[in-house]
Write an enzyme that holds these catalytic residues in place. Structure first.
Site, short mmCIF file in Angstrom:
data_model
loop_
_atom_site.label_atom_id
_atom_site.label_comp_id
_atom_site.label_asym_id
_atom_site.label_seq_id
_atom_site.Cartn_x
_atom_site.Cartn_y
_atom_site.Cartn_z
N ARG A 48 -6.76 -7.80 -10.19
CA ARG A 48 -7.50 -9.03 -10.51
C ARG A 48 -8.93 -8.65 -10.86
O ARG A 48 -9.30 -7.48 -10.80
CB ARG A 48 -7.51 -9.96 -9.28
CG ARG A 48 -8.02 -9.25 -8.02
CD ARG A 48 -8.24 -10.17 -6.86
NE ARG A 48 -8.45 -9.48 -5.60
CZ ARG A 48 -9.56 -8.88 -5.21
NH1 ARG A 48 -10.60 -8.87 -6.01
NH2 ARG A 48 -9.65 -8.29 -4.03
N LYS A 55 0.81 -1.22 0.00
CA LYS A 55 0.00 0.00 0.00
C LYS A 55 0.85 1.27 0.00
O LYS A 55 0.47 2.28 -0.59
CB LYS A 55 -0.95 -0.02 1.20
CG LYS A 55 -2.12 -0.97 1.03
CD LYS A 55 -3.07 -0.88 2.22
CE LYS A 55 -4.38 -1.61 1.94
NZ LYS A 55 -4.22 -3.00 1.57
N GLU A 82 -2.56 6.76 7.80
CA GLU A 82 -3.25 7.55 6.80
C GLU A 82 -4.41 8.28 7.45
O GLU A 82 -4.98 7.79 8.44
CB GLU A 82 -3.76 6.61 5.71
CG GLU A 82 -4.17 7.27 4.41
CD GLU A 82 -4.44 6.22 3.34
OE1 GLU A 82 -3.60 6.04 2.44
OE2 GLU A 82 -5.48 5.54 3.42
#
Length: 445
Positions: free
Chosen positions: A293, A116, A200
C-alpha cells in the site's frame, strides 16, 4: 485516467488523496463514520456517504457499506489509503469482481506478502537477504524454543499475520520465550484471527530502512529511494527521513536492487514498500516485510524526487505510463517527516480531545498533511495521528533547522500532542549525528 474515485479512508490520508485527485480533475467521493461527519476530508470531497457508526468494524472496515457507497455514487475506482482495508486481499478481490478499479496491488500480491513467514520464504527464494528465522510457523512453545536455540538468543517473537509494529516481543532467554510466545500467540489470534508465530533473530542495535517501489502498468518494477525510519516507539514510527544518513551509494544500490527483486517476485503493481533491518556494524541488511500500500511517510520520497506518488498510483491503476522517466530518476536535498500524534510526549499514551486551537506552520520547504482543524475532535476510535509535519531542505542540516522552526510554530490546544518530543529530538546529539538506531527513543526516556 480514472474519472471518479472513492476514498475508503479518513483523516489526513483521505485529504491527501482528494487533493491530488482534484488537481487531476477526478470526481472524489468520501466515506465517513458518524463520528467523522464534520471532518475536513468529508467537506472537501465532491460527495460524501455515511457508512456507519464510529466503530471502524461497522464503517471504515465495512466492505458491504463501502461497496454500496461506490455503486450509489457511480465511483469508478477505490483508493484504500493505508490501514483499514488497504491490505485486505478479500476486499481488493471483491472490488475487482464488482467491476471497479482497485488502486493498489493485486489481491494475490497482498496475500503473498500478508503472512510474514510466507513473505520471508518468497524473498529468500528470490535472492533477497532475510534474517535467520523459522521457515514454518512455530506451532508450539517447544518448537519455538528449538528454533531459538538454533538461531541464537535474543530472538524476536512475531505474529506472522501482524503489521504496523503490532504483535512483536523480544525474548532474551528460554524463560522469556515461554512467556512471550504465549503472549504473542494470544494477541495474534485476537487481533488478526491467526495465531501463527514466527521466530527470528533479534538485533539489539539495528536501523529500520525501507525502499519505495512502484510496479508500473507495463510490468516493470522500479525502486525510487530509501527512507530511514528508526525513530520509533513501541515498534511504531515517529520520524522518517530521506535519504537515510546511514546509507552509502554502494549500500543504496544493494538496497534498491533487492527491493526490485522483492517486487518482481510477486508481480507487484502500484505503490509498495520493502522494509528492511540494517545492521550498522556490518552493513548487512535483511528483509523485514513488504507493505502492499501507500506508506504514511510517502511525502518525504515525493519531496526529494519531485513526484506525486498518489498521481503515480492513479496513473498505474489507469494503465498509463508514469509522469517521469524511470531511467533518468534523480533525487536532491533532504526531507524529514514528523508524525504529530494525539499522545503525551513522555510516555506516548493516547490523549484524545476537542481541538480548540490549530495553527499550522508555513514557510519555504514546510508542508503539513493534516486531518484535523480547530473545532474538530480527536476521538479514541481511530489512530492517534493528527497530522504529518514534513520539511525539505538543501541538505540534512537545513532540513533539521527548518523542522525546529516548524515545530515551534505548530500550535495545537485541546488534545495532547507530541510536538514537545520533536523539539527535544531535534536537539538530541545522537539524532543530529545521524548515527542512531531503533533504540534512540528509549534512550531519550
Amino acid at each position: 485516467m480514472i474519472e471518479s474515485l472513492l476514498i475508503a479512508n479518513r483523516g489526513e490520508i483521505a485529504r491527501r488523496i482528494i487533493r491530488t485527485a482534484k488537481r487531476l480533475g477526478i470526481r472524489t467521493i468520501a466515506v465517513y463514520s458518524e463520528a467523522d461527519a464534520g471532518m475536513p476530508f468529508v467537506l472537501e470531497a465532491d460527495e460524501a456517504v455515511n457508512v456507519g457508526p464510529a466503530n471502524p468494524a461497522q464503517s471504515y472496515r465495512n466492505t458491504e457499506a463501502i461497496l454500496a457507497a461506490a455503486k450509489s455514487t457511480g465511483a469508478q475506482a477505490i483508493h484504500p489509503g493505508y490501514g483499514f482495508l488497504s491490505e485486505n486481499a478479500d476486499f481488493a478481490r471483491t472490488v475487482a469482481a464488482n467491476g471497479l478499479i482497485w488502486v493498489g496491488p493485486s489481491a494475490e500480491a497482498i496475500t503473498a506478502m500478508g503472512d510474514k513467514i510466507n513473505a520471508r520464504n518468497l524473498m529468500a527464494a528470490a535472492g533477497v537477504p532475510v534474517a535467520p528465522g523459522t521457515e514454518d510457523p512455530a506451532a508450539t512453545v517447544e518448537s519455538a524454543i528449538e528454533a531459538a536455540t538454533s538461531i541464537g538468543y535474543p530472538v524476536m517473537v512475531k505474529a506472522a499475520a501482524g503489521g504496523g509494529g503490532m504483535g512483536m516481543q523480544v525474548a532474551n532467554d528460554e524463560a522469556a520465550l515461554r512467556t512471550e510466545y504465549e503472549k504473542v500467540r494470544t494477541f495474534a489470534e485476537r487481533m488478526f484471527g491467526d495465531g501463527s508465530v514466527l521466530i527470528e533473530r533479534y538485533f539489539p542495535r539495528v536501523r529500520h530502512v525501507e525502499v519505495q517501489i512502484l510496479g508500473l502498468a507495463d510490468g516493470r518494477v522500479i525502486a525510487l529511494s530509501e527512507r530511514e525510519c528508526s525513530v520509533q516507539r513501541r515498534n511504531q514510527k515517529l520520524v522518517e527521513e530521506a535519504p537515510s544518513p546511514a546509507v552509502s551509494p554502494e549500500l543504496r544500490a544493494r538496497f534498491l536492487a533487492a527491493a526490485v527483486k522483492a517486487g518482481e517476485a510477486v508481480g507487484y503493481r502500484n505503490a509498495g514498500t520493502v522494509e528492511c533491518l540494517l545492521d550498522p556494524a556490518t552493513g548487512e541488511f535483511f528483509f523485514l516485510e513488504m507493505n502492499t500500500r501507500l506508506q504514511v511517510e510517502h511525502p518525504i520520497t515525493e519531496l526529494i524526487h519531485g513526484l506525486d506518488l498518489v498521481e503515480e498510483q492513479l496513473r498505474i491503476a489507469s494503465g498509463e505510463a508514469p509522469t517521469f522517466d524511470p531511467a533518468a530518476l534523480t533525487s536532491t536535498g533532504h526531507a524529514i517527516e514528523l508524525r504529530v500524534n494525539a499522545e503525551d510526549p513522555k510516555r506516548f499514551l493516547p490523549g484524545p480531545g476537542k481541538v480548540a486551537t490549530w495553527v499550522e506552520p508555513t514557510g519555504d520547504g514546510v508542508r503539513v498533511d493534516s486531518g484535523y482543524a480547530a473545532g474538530t475532535t480527536v476521538t479514541p476510535n481511530y489512530d492517534s495521528l493528527m497530522a504529518k509535519l514534513i520539511v525539505y531542505g538543501t541538505d540534512r542540516a537545513d532540513a533539521i533547522a527548518k523542522a525546529r522552526t516548524a515545530v515551534a510554530g505548530f500550535e495545537i490546544v485541546g488534545p495532547k500532542n507530541n510536538l514537545p518530543f520533536f523539539a527535544e529530538l531535534l536537539e538530541n546529539d545522537e539524532f543530529l549525528s545521524g548515527d542512531y538506531d531503533t533504540g534512540i527513543v528509549s534512550r531519550m526516556r
